[in-house]
Write an enzyme that holds these catalytic residues in place. Sequence first.
Site, PDB file in Angstrom:
ATOM      1  N   GLU A   1       0.845  -1.196   0.000  1.00 20.72           N
ATOM      2  CA  GLU A   1       0.000   0.000   0.000  1.00 20.72           C
ATOM      3  C   GLU A   1       0.875   1.240   0.000  1.00 20.72           C
ATOM      4  OE1 GLU A   1      -3.054   2.251   3.104  1.00 20.72           O
ATOM      5  OE2 GLU A   1      -3.010   0.068   3.051  1.00 20.72           O
TER       6      GLU A   1
ATOM      7  N   GLU B   1      -2.969  11.505   3.059  1.00 20.04           N
ATOM      8  CA  GLU B   1      -3.987  11.377   4.086  1.00 20.04           C
ATOM      9  C   GLU B   1      -3.928  12.674   4.898  1.00 20.04           C
ATOM     10  OE1 GLU B   1      -4.645   7.023   5.489  1.00 20.04           O
ATOM     11  OE2 GLU B   1      -2.486   7.365   5.450  1.00 20.04           O
TER      12      GLU B   1
END
Length: 452
Positions: A182, A187
């Site tokens: 990932e 974010e």
Amino acid sequence: MSSPTRAGLVAAGFLATLSGCSPEPEAPSGAPVEESGYGQTQQGERSYDPGAGWNLTWQDDFTGTSLNTGAWTVLTSNWDPVTNNCNFGTGELEYPRAQNVTVGNGKLIITGERTGDNPTDPRCPGNHRSFYSGRLHTKGKVEGRYGKIVASIKIPPGYGMWPAFWTLGSNMSSAGWPAAGEIDILEWHSNEPTWMKSALHWHNGGQADWGTGASRGVDLSQDFHTYEVEWNANSIVFRLDRDFVSTATFGHNESEFQQPHYLILNLAMGGNWYGHPSPNAIDLPWGARKTMEVEWVRWYQPGGSQSLGLTNAGFEQGLTGWNTWGTTSAAISETYNGGHSGSYHLTHWTSGAPFESWTYQTKSGLQAGTYKLRAWFRKGGTFDFARFQVKTCGSCAPAITNLGTYGGYTLLETPAISVPANGYLEFGLHSKAPTHNGSSFIHMDDVELVRL
């Protein structure tokens, strides 16, 4: 984004390390809407220069009025069929649905709103959600390895907002998480609003994590910014607005980051990164809506690929060098609505009659290697299918990119295809339109065959 330890990762301080606006989308009929004032900045599209030596290999500028489903899949429940879990492994409070993912005014808009419907997927009993939002990905449609992946995004402010732009390994369904790998490009956490948080997750005898970030000293939720990862076989570095570089570079040889990944965009609420707050704590009042807006997503590759010359790639000499099977009258070289470059482009269209056309060119005697086709497209109306494709023989199964709807010229490419020594390729545009729909058209221009 799927990490169950994300809150601990960032809280532990692993901070080392990438515009224009549209109106809020309309509320569903009968739903009260409170003016939030978000997304009201007026400016031109956020510009971006990848620097010398980079070629644009895929992009979505979100033109037109609908999502390009040839590139994106929208999730419609809090059960993720790719990762096979409820609430995405992070305890998020939202229920994704299609009507919360819209395209308009040159932007993708992911809308979050509170709901009293208590929705949940039957496979997630008892996991009733308190918010509607959106989540979309490119698995099986746009996948790639390495390069520079960038998006221009405006994130929503407020406690509990968790917007994200990230990737997962294309073998996610078989390898599982975190063994697929990932890459979290963006974010955002309301407690540190000036920071783009970035992270990596993989498997090394168990879950392995690495976190980083970049800050430019302003609240990122107040404007569009570009969020970027530059990824190669040895290193991964993140950038905010290109010039604000992450505080560390990740040197790697993990297999999870030596394979193709696909892209994900989503707006989450709450979850483990916020310490599992109650729905009442989330800064999204009843009747209000918050949006994550995306101007464009782009994927660049280093300029090492070899472009093979095609005959009449821009259709400036009619259909010289191209063949058409099927309804030949539906395939024409014309100037209507302008070319991507030059004056002409290929059009698939007839005035209301049904048609099926396959306009193609061939190459033989090719070197052994991996190839893909690129071209610029505009498209509108309804088709039974519209395929940009390449195949290694006339009867072979093609590698296909299904076309979406594009109000302006958009660069697309086919999946990669392997060719043996002294090989052959047949490639082009194959479309079929239903009866009596004169508004159905495709424009293709500036076709390029590349050896990777």
